[in-house]
Design an enzyme around this catalytic site. Structure first.
Site, PDB file in Angstrom:
ATOM      1  CG  ASN A 150      31.160  40.831  31.461  1.00 42.54           C
ATOM      2  OD1 ASN A 150      32.113  40.628  32.209  1.00 42.54           O
ATOM      3  ND2 ASN A 150      31.203  40.576  30.179  1.00 42.54           N
ATOM      4  CD  GLU A 248      41.960  37.944  27.531  1.00 44.21           C
ATOM      5  OE1 GLU A 248      41.330  38.347  26.533  1.00 44.21           O
ATOM      6  OE2 GLU A 248      42.747  37.006  27.510  1.00 44.21           O
ATOM      7  CB  CYS A 282      34.054  41.483  26.255  1.00 39.36           C
ATOM      8  SG  CYS A 282      34.405  39.730  26.489  1.00 39.36           S
ATOM      9  CD  GLU A 460      44.034  35.450  30.782  1.00 40.26           C
ATOM     10  OE1 GLU A 460      43.052  34.899  31.285  1.00 40.26           O
ATOM     11  OE2 GLU A 460      44.586  36.436  31.302  1.00 40.26           O
TER      12      GLU A 460
HETATM   13  P1  NAD Z   1      36.453  47.759  34.933  1.00 38.54           P
HETATM   14  O1  NAD Z   1      37.689  47.951  34.146  1.00 38.54           O
HETATM   15  O2  NAD Z   1      35.762  48.949  35.478  1.00 38.54           O
HETATM   16  O3  NAD Z   1      36.709  46.807  36.201  1.00 38.54           O
HETATM   17  C1  NAD Z   1      37.257  45.519  36.055  1.00 38.54           C
HETATM   18  C2  NAD Z   1      37.933  45.139  37.361  1.00 38.54           C
HETATM   19  O4  NAD Z   1      39.060  45.988  37.570  1.00 38.54           O
HETATM   20  C3  NAD Z   1      37.047  45.306  38.597  1.00 38.54           C
HETATM   21  O5  NAD Z   1      37.327  44.262  39.498  1.00 38.54           O
HETATM   22  C4  NAD Z   1      37.508  46.640  39.135  1.00 38.54           C
HETATM   23  O6  NAD Z   1      37.282  46.799  40.514  1.00 38.54           O
HETATM   24  C5  NAD Z   1      38.986  46.592  38.838  1.00 38.54           C
HETATM   25  N1  NAD Z   1      39.648  47.900  38.763  1.00 38.54           N
HETATM   26  C6  NAD Z   1      39.092  49.105  38.480  1.00 38.54           C
HETATM   27  N2  NAD Z   1      40.028  50.071  38.508  1.00 38.54           N
HETATM   28  C7  NAD Z   1      41.198  49.462  38.810  1.00 38.54           C
HETATM   29  C8  NAD Z   1      42.526  49.939  38.988  1.00 38.54           C
HETATM   30  N3  NAD Z   1      42.835  51.232  38.852  1.00 38.54           N
HETATM   31  N4  NAD Z   1      43.501  49.049  39.287  1.00 38.54           N
HETATM   32  C9  NAD Z   1      43.211  47.732  39.407  1.00 38.54           C
HETATM   33  N5  NAD Z   1      41.968  47.234  39.269  1.00 38.54           N
HETATM   34  C10 NAD Z   1      40.968  48.085  38.958  1.00 38.54           C
HETATM   35  O7  NAD Z   1      35.484  46.909  33.998  1.00 38.54           O
HETATM   36  P2  NAD Z   1      33.974  46.471  34.290  1.00 38.54           P
HETATM   37  O8  NAD Z   1      33.108  47.680  34.125  1.00 38.54           O
HETATM   38  O9  NAD Z   1      33.919  45.673  35.531  1.00 38.54           O
HETATM   39  O10 NAD Z   1      33.714  45.456  33.087  1.00 38.54           O
HETATM   40  C11 NAD Z   1      33.299  45.849  31.816  1.00 38.54           C
HETATM   41  C12 NAD Z   1      34.461  45.901  30.855  1.00 38.54           C
HETATM   42  O11 NAD Z   1      35.131  44.652  30.831  1.00 38.54           O
HETATM   43  C13 NAD Z   1      34.040  46.156  29.432  1.00 38.54           C
HETATM   44  O12 NAD Z   1      34.920  47.084  28.839  1.00 38.54           O
HETATM   45  C14 NAD Z   1      34.178  44.805  28.758  1.00 38.54           C
HETATM   46  O13 NAD Z   1      34.392  44.845  27.377  1.00 38.54           O
HETATM   47  C15 NAD Z   1      35.360  44.264  29.471  1.00 38.54           C
HETATM   48  N6  NAD Z   1      35.419  42.808  29.359  1.00 38.54           N
HETATM   49  C16 NAD Z   1      36.388  42.248  28.571  1.00 38.54           C
HETATM   50  C17 NAD Z   1      36.434  40.874  28.415  1.00 38.54           C
HETATM   51  C18 NAD Z   1      37.502  40.224  27.567  1.00 38.54           C
HETATM   52  O14 NAD Z   1      37.677  39.018  27.697  1.00 38.54           O
HETATM   53  N7  NAD Z   1      38.210  40.944  26.719  1.00 38.54           N
HETATM   54  C19 NAD Z   1      35.508  40.075  29.076  1.00 38.54           C
HETATM   55  C20 NAD Z   1      34.535  40.682  29.859  1.00 38.54           C
HETATM   56  C21 NAD Z   1      34.493  42.064  30.010  1.00 38.54           C
END
Ligand code: NAD
Length: 479
Positions: A150, A248, A282, A460
């Site tokens: 995002n 996060e 997020c 963080e």
């Molecule tokens: P996601 O969890 O699908 O993917 C995030 C990252 O993790 C990607 O690089 C993905 O390839 C990797 N990943 C996926 N499966 C994995 C596994 N089994 N092992 C290790 N790595 C893996 O999330 P997304 O769809 O890319 O992002 C959206 C989500 O991120 C939303 O839930 C949003 O709320 C959250 N988000 C949180 C914050 C925060 O600071 N709390 C900030 C931005 C986004």
């Protein structure tokens, strides 16, 4: 069409298996680059390079590490326009947002931690003539940094910069959905002569790259930003080897609006907190709670302004809402809108895909406002992560708090009131890692960042990140 490459041990390389994934432009639906579909072999090579580089990088003085990081920050600034255009194309976000927020912030992340480490943050515990303790903060080794789509370069650099500043070396995995600016960052590392192996960037999927990385025995710490389900999976994978974890995760943030607020300021900011980056932040406030005396007025005026938001091409300077990140994500958002209607919700505006001139295959969704739903329904409990908000009335402060806290998430909350005591009282009781009073997304890099409940583990930001990426070691000296 460009084929992106991994960056391992200071060199650009194709994945060992030779496989690639399509990288799709959300505004057109077209494949415009290929990215490595890397696997465990590439991860092993990157971790080995990081492990080899660790002794020399961690032995540099803070001032020397700072200079390397500042070179990266300065080069990001010099290439700002190009990086912003790449981010906007890769993610679908308005170009003006990438230019004013994403890329400047990526630069700031490097500059902030490059300068933070120049300030002393060690501790001494005086025991008088008996002796004294001092606490060293030692880097740990190879850090895994995994980020979502995002805010691609913004969140990628948010982890990498403190990990490196603290003296660790890094293997980083950007989201496979938005890999482009991470690739440009590897070009920047090359241009500024960043020491080989200190920061390695491996492209690919979660199962292909993420899992071999988080389970690698030479990776003792993991900083992850992404969805709660992925965070739970990483937590499980990391537990047997007691890796240090910072997670996060997702949110379902409340925006609590009291009748005594500055209505116009609240309305302007609520448009932002609901729909900035197509609602794909997020920290967006997706559950809007409004005190009953101003509820009808809010729904009428807010809906009118939402309906007037311009959905358009990311490159159009007039665009306020760009494309959502992918076809599956667009479908997920539209399915949630259909679910909201099944659950008895009323669509006040939006609720459908948008045909944008010149982009018939783009992934555009109209900003959507839904009323009439109870807090317990799935629409109000599950993270949609798109341009969709619900609005609900409340009668008392107690009810507002109960509704605000009634999800499994606890990332951020916003509250609007001109009553100073109430503002602090409610902020105190909100179950969230971050609370904004009469504002939204005002981020000071010195402050702790993270969520409670299922929105995350650890903090963080500022010195919290430097604490995460180091281990304290206490030393006692007898006098
Ligand atoms: P996601 O969890 O699908 O993917 C995030 C990252 O993790 C990607 O690089 C993905 O390839 C990797 N990943 C996926 N499966 C994995 C596994 N089994 N092992 C290790 N790595 C893996 O999330 P997304 O769809 O890319 O992002 C959206 C989500 O991120 C939303 O839930 C949003 O709320 C959250 N988000 C949180 C914050 C925060 O600071 N709390 C900030 C931005 C986004």
């Amino acid at each position: 069409m460009i084929t992106l490459r991994n960056y391992i041990d200071g060199a650009f390389c194709a994945p060992a298996n030779g496989r690639h994934l399509d990288n799709i432009e959300p505004a057109t639906g077209e494949v415009y680059s290929l990215i490595p579909d890397s696997g465990a072999d590439d991860v092993a090579a990157a971790v080995a390079a990081a492990k080899k580089a660790y002794p020399s990088w961690s032995a540099l003085t803070a001032a020397e590490r700072s200079k390397h990081l500042m070179r990266v920050a300065n080069r990001i600034e010099e290439r700002l326009e190009e990086l912003a255009a790449a981010e906007s194309r890769d993610n679908g976000k308005p170009l003006k947002l990438a230019r004013s927020v994403d890329i400047p912030r990526a630069r700031d992340n490097f500059a902030f931690y490059a300068t933070a480490i120049l300030h002393d943050w060690s501790e001494t515990h005086d025991m008088g003539t008996h002796g004294f303790n001092y606490t060293l903060r030692r880097p740990i080794g190879v850090a895994a940094c995994i980020s979502p789509w995002n805010l691609p370069l913004y969140l990628f650099s948010w982890k990498i910069a403190p990990a490196l500043a603290a003296g660790n070396t890094v293997v980083a995995k950007p989201s496979e959905v938005t890999p482009y600016t991470a690739y440009l960052l590897s070009e920047i590392l090359h241009e500024v002569g960043f020491p080989a192996g200190v920061l390695n960037i491996v492209h690919g999927t979660g199962p292909g790259v993420g899992e071999p990385l988080v389970t690698h025995p030479d990776v003792p710490m993991i900083s992850f930003t992404g969805g709660t389900a992925t965070g739970a999976r990483i937590n499980t994978l990391a537990a047997p080897s007691f890796k240090k974890l910072s997670l996060e995760l997702g949110g379902k943030n409340p925006n609590v609006i009291f009748a005594d607020c500055d209505f116009e300021a609240m309305l302007r900011t609520t448009l932002q907190s609901s729909f900035a980056n197509q609602g794909q932040i997020c920290l967006c406030g997706s559950r809007i709670l409004v005190e009953r005396p101003i509820y009808d007025r809010f729904v009428a005026e807010f809906t009118a302004r939402v309906a007037a938001l311009k959905v358009g091409l990311p490159s159009d300077p007039e665009t306020q809402v760009g494309a959502v990140v992918s076809a599956p994500h667009r479908d997920k958002i539209l399915n949630y809108i259909a679910l909201a209607q099944q659950e008895g919700g009323r669509i006040e505006c939006g609720g459908h895909p948008v045909d944008v001139d010149g982009a018939p295959n783009g992934y555009f969704v109209a900003p959507t406002v839904i009323t009439g739903l109870p807090m317990s329904c799935r629409t109000n409990q599950e993270e949609i992560f798109g341009p969709v908000v619900t609005v609900m009335p409340f009668d008392t402060e107690e009810e507002a708090l109960a509704l605000a806290n009634a999800t499994k998430y606890g990332l951020a909350a916003t509250l609007w009131t001109s009553n100073l005591q109430r503002a602090h009282r409610v902020a105190h009781e909100l179950e969230a890692g971050i609370v904004w009073i009469n504002s939204w997304l005002v981020r000071d890099l010195r402050t702790p960042f993270g969520g409670v409940k299922q929105s995350g583990l650890g903090r963080e930001g500022g010195f919290e990140a430097l604490r995460f990426f180091t281990e304290p070691k206490n030393v006692f000296v007898k006098l």
